[in-house]
Design an enzyme around this catalytic site. Structure first.
Site, PDB file in Angstrom:
ATOM      1  N   LYS A 181      -5.800   2.963   4.638  1.00 57.43           N
ATOM      2  CA  LYS A 181      -5.841   1.582   5.112  1.00 57.43           C
ATOM      3  C   LYS A 181      -7.246   1.196   5.574  1.00 57.43           C
ATOM      4  CE  LYS A 181      -2.704  -0.687   5.184  1.00 57.43           C
ATOM      5  NZ  LYS A 181      -2.024  -1.502   4.146  1.00 57.43           N
TER       6      LYS A 181
ATOM      7  N   TYR B 215      -2.921   8.306   5.616  1.00 59.63           N
ATOM      8  CA  TYR B 215      -2.516   6.892   5.572  1.00 59.63           C
ATOM      9  C   TYR B 215      -3.530   6.038   6.328  1.00 59.63           C
ATOM     10  CZ  TYR B 215       0.072   2.588   6.319  1.00 59.63           C
ATOM     11  OH  TYR B 215       0.442   1.261   6.368  1.00 59.63           O
TER      12      TYR B 215
ATOM     13  N   SER C  64       0.869  -1.171   0.000  1.00 56.19           N
ATOM     14  CA  SER C  64       0.000   0.000   0.000  1.00 56.19           C
ATOM     15  C   SER C  64       0.908   1.224   0.000  1.00 56.19           C
ATOM     16  CB  SER C  64      -0.907   0.015   1.222  1.00 56.19           C
ATOM     17  OG  SER C  64      -1.842   1.064   1.150  1.00 56.19           O
TER      18      SER C  64
ATOM     19  N   SER D  96       8.751   2.059   8.817  1.00 57.40           N
ATOM     20  CA  SER D  96       8.645   1.582  10.200  1.00 57.40           C
ATOM     21  C   SER D  96      10.020   1.535  10.864  1.00 57.40           C
ATOM     22  CB  SER D  96       8.000   0.195  10.237  1.00 57.40           C
ATOM     23  OG  SER D  96       6.677   0.249   9.780  1.00 57.40           O
TER      24      SER D  96
END
Length: 308
Positions: free
Chosen positions: A154, A150, A74, A192
């Protein structure tokens, strides 16, 4: 995430790697995908999000013969996004639906969609102090008004995927990981891992003592495999392992690696939400100790030349 998933299934069945944007340079992770020795009938789709969101006819031929499909990609914003509807929402939602349409046409047995804790945790109407479970969804209007694009992408993509499953009968299971750390299999840094790397290098004067929900990338890969292999798996699954405050996290890191440029002070701020992976654990999932994740993360960053 894709690379770790492939490594976990490398002793099982063939993985079909389909690279369709042939005009673009081959990124490092794609080269690693192509060089991963695997066997069986799983699809790793490494098209660009824009290509996936524009059409699905070329994907169908790649998926034919696959028993399962893992949709793990994504768009992730690296900074401010001038047009989030076009750059984030549309690729996430249309891309997911196009993959699912192709899977339905190819008669795939099960599709695993990787969502995010971001699709769970932004809900101001959730009862204060109550642990969030799979019945909790991020509030789409709240995501819009707070510019959490974001999170919105999602949430929209996952809810559309589950609605598509209800309408068509396609077997779709979603998994919602939180902050994913662990050893890198590629030289480039994902968003991340950058959260941890910046805190080790940049010497913040002050940092909010927020609650972090951390999960190891290898444990996420195991969760995806469980969601695929277990016949009783259904619906959505939160995937988180360790809940820890920033101050406690960096106290732990300092005991392991004392010489990095850690944040100097911590301030108390908002009240954080918490989530539970109880449903996933009932499926048979377990996770490794936080210390193992931290050590393996930092050692892999050092090996890649990202940290000294």
């Amino acid at each position: 995430m894709t690379l770790c998933l492939l490594r976990e299934i490398s002793l099982a069945d063939d993985v079909l790697v389909d690279e369709r944007d042939t005009s673009a340079p081959v990124p490092p992770r794609t080269r690693l995908l192509r060089n991963t020795p695997v066997r069986g009938t799983l699809l790793s789709d490494i098209c660009s999000p824009r290509l996936v969101s524009s059409t699905y006819f070329s994907q169908t031929s790649a998926i034919v013969g696959c028993n399962g499909v893992f949709h793990v990609a994504s768009p992730v914003p690296s900074s401010s996004v001038p047009n989030p509807e076009v750059e984030l929402i549309e690729p996430a939602v249309k891309g997911t639906l196009n993959v699912l349409k192709a899977c339905l046409e190819a008669k795939v047995k099960r599709v695993i969609v990787v969502s995010s804790g971001a699709a769970v945790g932004l809900n101001p109407r959730w009862p204060k102090g109550q642990i969030m479970d799979e019945t909790c969804w991020s509030d789409k209007e709240y995501c819009r008004t707070t510019n959490n694009w974001y999170c919105l992408s999602k949430t929209e993509a996952e809810s559309e995927a589950l609605e598509f499953a209800k309408r068509t009968g396609l077997d779709v299971v979603t998994v919602c990981p939180n902050l994913i750390w662990g050893p890198l299999l590629q030289s480039n840094v994902n968003s991340s891992s950058l959260v941890l790397i910046k805190r080790l290098k940049e010497g913040y004067e002050s940092l909010e003592n927020r609650l972090r929900m951390i999960v190891d990338v290898r444990d996420v890969a195991e969760a995806l495999l469980l969601a695929y292999e277990k016949a009783e798996a259904e619906g959505r699954y939160i995937c988180t392992a360790h809940l820890i405050r920033e101050r406690d996290l960096f106290d732990k890191l300092k005991s392991l690696y004392p010489n990095y440029n850690y944040p100097k002070n911590f301030t108390e701020g908002r009240e954080d939400v918490t989530m539970s992976s109880e449903k996933l654990q009932r499926l048979g999932w377990s996770f490794r100790p936080l210390e193992e994740t931290l050590i393996d993360s930092i050692e892999s960053y050092k090996k890649a030349g990202i940290l000294d």
